[in-house]
Scaffold this motif. Structure first.
Motif, PDB file in Angstrom:
ATOM      1  N   ILE A 434     -23.073  51.115  -8.608  1.00  0.00           N
ATOM      2  CA  ILE A 434     -23.032  49.613  -9.170  1.00  0.00           C
ATOM      3  C   ILE A 434     -23.788  49.349 -10.453  1.00  0.00           C
ATOM      4  O   ILE A 434     -25.087  49.680 -10.396  1.00  0.00           O
ATOM      5  N   ILE A 435     -23.540  48.773 -11.502  1.00  0.00           N
ATOM      6  CA  ILE A 435     -24.218  48.413 -12.701  1.00  0.00           C
ATOM      7  C   ILE A 435     -24.111  46.927 -12.861  1.00  0.00           C
ATOM      8  O   ILE A 435     -22.826  46.440 -13.312  1.00  0.00           O
ATOM      9  N   PRO A 436     -25.056  46.277 -12.469  1.00  0.00           N
ATOM     10  CA  PRO A 436     -24.962  44.751 -12.584  1.00  0.00           C
ATOM     11  C   PRO A 436     -25.195  44.381 -14.182  1.00  0.00           C
ATOM     12  O   PRO A 436     -25.774  45.295 -14.904  1.00  0.00           O
ATOM     13  N   GLU A 437     -24.659  43.365 -14.552  1.00  0.00           N
ATOM     14  CA  GLU A 437     -24.849  42.876 -15.825  1.00  0.00           C
ATOM     15  C   GLU A 437     -24.625  44.099 -16.907  1.00  0.00           C
ATOM     16  O   GLU A 437     -25.459  44.507 -17.800  1.00  0.00           O
ATOM     17  N   ASP A 438     -23.424  44.716 -16.668  1.00  0.00           N
ATOM     18  CA  ASP A 438     -22.979  45.729 -17.463  1.00  0.00           C
ATOM     19  C   ASP A 438     -23.059  45.512 -19.156  1.00  0.00           C
ATOM     20  O   ASP A 438     -22.144  44.978 -19.501  1.00  0.00           O
ATOM     21  N   VAL A 439     -24.069  45.709 -19.915  1.00  0.00           N
ATOM     22  CA  VAL A 439     -24.071  45.408 -21.440  1.00  0.00           C
ATOM     23  C   VAL A 439     -23.049  46.102 -22.223  1.00  0.00           C
ATOM     24  O   VAL A 439     -23.088  47.398 -21.919  1.00  0.00           O
ATOM     25  N   THR A 440     -22.406  45.560 -22.930  1.00  0.00           N
ATOM     26  CA  THR A 440     -21.747  45.978 -24.332  1.00  0.00           C
ATOM     27  C   THR A 440     -22.033  45.542 -25.622  1.00  0.00           C
ATOM     28  O   THR A 440     -22.795  44.514 -25.302  1.00  0.00           O
ATOM     29  N   ASN A 441     -21.224  45.827 -26.551  1.00  0.00           N
ATOM     30  CA  ASN A 441     -21.615  45.421 -27.969  1.00  0.00           C
ATOM     31  C   ASN A 441     -21.122  43.932 -27.959  1.00  0.00           C
ATOM     32  O   ASN A 441     -21.572  43.073 -28.969  1.00  0.00           O
ATOM     33  N   LYS A 442     -20.520  43.415 -26.876  1.00  0.00           N
ATOM     34  CA  LYS A 442     -19.960  41.856 -27.058  1.00  0.00           C
ATOM     35  C   LYS A 442     -20.394  41.118 -26.090  1.00  0.00           C
ATOM     36  O   LYS A 442     -19.829  39.767 -25.763  1.00  0.00           O
ATOM     37  N   GLY A 443     -21.159  41.512 -25.173  1.00  0.00           N
ATOM     38  CA  GLY A 443     -21.711  40.672 -24.237  1.00  0.00           C
ATOM     39  C   GLY A 443     -21.969  41.735 -23.148  1.00  0.00           C
ATOM     40  O   GLY A 443     -22.252  42.938 -22.984  1.00  0.00           O
ATOM     41  N   GLN A 444     -21.699  41.089 -21.556  1.00  0.00           N
ATOM     42  CA  GLN A 444     -21.920  41.817 -20.542  1.00  0.00           C
ATOM     43  C   GLN A 444     -20.935  41.423 -19.369  1.00  0.00           C
ATOM     44  O   GLN A 444     -20.945  40.154 -19.028  1.00  0.00           O
ATOM     45  N   ALA A 445     -20.608  42.441 -18.564  1.00  0.00           N
ATOM     46  CA  ALA A 445     -19.872  42.060 -17.356  1.00  0.00           C
ATOM     47  C   ALA A 445     -20.556  42.013 -16.272  1.00  0.00           C
ATOM     48  O   ALA A 445     -21.689  42.553 -16.200  1.00  0.00           O
ATOM     49  N   ASP A 446     -20.327  41.217 -15.371  1.00  0.00           N
ATOM     50  CA  ASP A 446     -21.078  40.607 -14.329  1.00  0.00           C
ATOM     51  C   ASP A 446     -21.280  41.823 -13.350  1.00  0.00           C
ATOM     52  O   ASP A 446     -22.569  42.273 -13.244  1.00  0.00           O
ATOM     53  N   LEU A 447     -20.383  42.531 -13.131  1.00  0.00           N
ATOM     54  CA  LEU A 447     -20.574  43.766 -12.329  1.00  0.00           C
ATOM     55  C   LEU A 447     -19.466  44.927 -12.789  1.00  0.00           C
ATOM     56  O   LEU A 447     -18.273  44.572 -13.160  1.00  0.00           O
ATOM     57  N   THR A 448     -19.963  46.146 -12.753  1.00  0.00           N
ATOM     58  CA  THR A 448     -19.020  47.459 -13.021  1.00  0.00           C
ATOM     59  C   THR A 448     -19.253  48.202 -11.722  1.00  0.00           C
ATOM     60  O   THR A 448     -20.499  48.672 -11.481  1.00  0.00           O
ATOM     61  N   VAL A 449     -17.977  48.411 -11.191  1.00  0.00           N
ATOM     62  CA  VAL A 449     -18.517  49.278  -9.812  1.00  0.00           C
ATOM     63  C   VAL A 449     -17.678  50.530  -9.847  1.00  0.00           C
ATOM     64  O   VAL A 449     -16.475  50.546 -10.289  1.00  0.00           O
TER      65      VAL A 449
END
Length: 531
Positions: A434-449
């Motif tokens: 699990i990757i919480p607050e998964d950072v990208t160049n446009k923001g961050q997803a809440d969870l990546t599972v």
């Protein structure tokens, strides 16, 4: 019977058939050959008491116990020191009166063993007199060994007023040692937590903390090399890679080690992979602390702390991170320096702790107990087949089963972090990455599972209304391109998910999802399920 000590036990046990011995006397030599005061914190069931027994037998000169071991030809066996041992490992105390009575019993046992009769009536006075008289009677300075020094406090940690009474009573006892420094050869203290110097160690300014000293990382526990060398015969037929993933991974600034208790029970119970260490204690207080502080459970995947957090604990200031580390639910993954400060990144040590802690968190955050295993099975099936109707139904039933009466004293169910935390606990219980607050160049997803070869990029939204048009969570994932970083990875299938929860209904009201294809190809038409 198989016995797996990390220190000296007794001669008949070490030499009799069926026993396995791991030689830790090199660590004992490093400590015992110089005068000083030492402290070691390790989680429960990690062999602290056995190591303390090693020091006890060493200072009393029981040479036969050490024949053939590292320390045998390096120690002066004619030098014998009197040993005063304070052990709070057995039994429990529920108030200051019981603590004082327990201390009195312990001091009486030491007087009888050393042939000393104390004249002072108070516990602190008797302890002080015992240290002095033992030195004067033998001509050798006294060794003081204190095992589970903090247990009376931790046993009452859910009742702060009683815990403070325990702290004050123990401080009165331990403060004696500073005044008797001239009569003491060595002090060695063990415990689960390290309380701040102000609260318990104010008189021991020279106390050397070995807890995260890389030279003592393997003082308790078994390294991979020790495990394979000493237990090769007993581990015949065991998948060692799987065994390592289940039970290794505890780190204190050095090589990772196994919990000895896990190794013992695994071999005694037919080599069955299960939660042995975790079942010996309840994290109920930890769960309550999480709820009280509204702890965002996905943060367990990415905790960074400083030295002061790891080495300071007090009844009046309890942080979840300190408690998690000192009790063994988190361990040091790596250390690094930022702005001239030493920092630590913490992680869950192994599969045993991850699965068992996740189950405990599910029960604590949802009050769902027996049904959680059926929910886990259904969730795994729905995720691995990307069955959106089934996934929607499972998540909806999950939160419908949460009894709001369990949360009447707080508004936890009205927080977006609560829903993310419950989902995190369930995904973690499936052994997903699990990757919480998964950072990208446009923001961050809440969870990546990441579950097996599937990547789920999720956004979670909590709205006030009981209904919603469309799915703003999935719209954000698509608009921001959160899944792009995972596209094109060989053997991986990428999905986007949007989950919308309602404060009014306190449940899931919309779930959207799609499988992501390469951008040059037509996309699947997303399927939407509105509650």
């Amino acid at each position: 019977m198989l016995h797996l000590p990390v220190g000296i036990n007794t001669l008949d046990k070490i030499r009799s058939g069926g026993f396995v011995y791991v030689d830790k006397t090199e660590f004992a030599y490093r400590i015992a050959h110089k005068a000083g005061a030492f402290f070691l914190s390790r989680p429960r069931r990690f062999g602290k008491s056995l190591f303390l027994d090693t020091l006890h037998q060493l200072f009393e000169g029981n040479e036969k116990l050490f024949e053939g071991l590292y320390i045998h030809d390096k120690w002066d066996w004619n030098t014998v020191h009197p040993v005063v041992k304070i052990d709070f490992g057995e039994g429990g105390v529920r108030n200051r009166e019981e603590l004082d009575a327990k201390i009195q019993e312990i001091l009486t046992i030491n007087q009888q063993r050393l042939g000393i009769a104390c004249q002072f009536q108070s516990n602190s006075g008797c302890f002080s007199e015992l240290i002095r008289l033992a030195h004067e009677q033998t001509g050798r300075r006294t060794v003081v060994l204190i095992d589970e020094y903090d247990k009376p406090i931790l046993d009452n940690i859910e009742n702060p007023a009683v815990a403070r009474e325990m702290r004050d009573g123990l401080r009165d006892l331990y403060s004696v040692m500073k005044a008797r420094d001239a009569h003491i050869q060595c002090i060695f203290m063990t415990g689960v937590s390290k309380f701040s110097k102000v609260s318990l160690f104010s008189g021991l300014n020279n106390l050397e903390d070995l807890t995260i000293d890389s030279q003592y990382a393997a003082i308790c526990g078994y390294s991979q090399e020790e495990l394979e060398a000493s237990f090769r015969e007993h581990l015949d037929g065991v998948d060692l890679d799987r065994f390592r993933l289940w039970y290794n991974g505890y780190r204190w600034m050095g090589e990772p080690v196994y919990n000895p208790f896990d190794v013992l029970l695994f071999l005694q119970k037919g080599k069955v992979f299960r939660n042995y260490w975790f079942e010996t204690g309840s994290p109920s207080f930890l769960i309550k602390l999480f709820q009280q502080k509204r702890y965002f459970l996905p943060d367990l995947e990415s905790i960074e702390v400083g030295e002061e957090i790891l080495s300071s604990f007090d009844v009046d200031r309890i942080t979840p991170e300190t408690l998690l580390f000192q009790t063994g639910y988190l361990t040091i993954a790596e250390s690094f320096t930022r702005r001239q400060r030493l920092l630590f990144r913490l992680s869950i040590p192994n599969m045993e702790v991850r699965l068992a802690l996740s189950d405990a968190l599910i029960t604590g955050y949802t009050a769902i107990d027996a049904d959680k295993y059926a929910i886990q099975d259904a969730l795994y099936q729905a995720m691995t087949t990307f069955d959106l109707p089934a996934l929607h139904g499972i998540v909806h039933r999950l939160f419908a089963a949460v009894s709001h009466r369990n949360f009447t004293k707080n508004d936890l169910l009205d927080c977006e972090g609560y829903y993310a935390s419950v989902l995190y606990a369930f995904f973690s219980s499936l052994n997903a990455r699990i990757i919480p607050e998964d950072v990208t160049n446009k923001g961050q997803a809440d969870l990546t599972v990441i579950l097996e070869n599937k990547v789920f990029v999720m956004e979670i939204k909590l709205i006030q209304a009981a209904e919603v048009e469309g799915n703003p969570a999935l719209e954000q994932v698509r608009a921001k391109g959160y899944s792009e970083k995972y596209q094109g990875r060989p053997g991986m299938t990428v999905y986007e998910l949007g989950l919308v929860f309602s404060k009014a209904k306190r449940n899931l009201i919309a779930l959207d999802g799609r499988e992501v294809r390469e951008t040059s190809r037509p996309q699947h038409t997303p399927a939407t399920y509105i509650a």
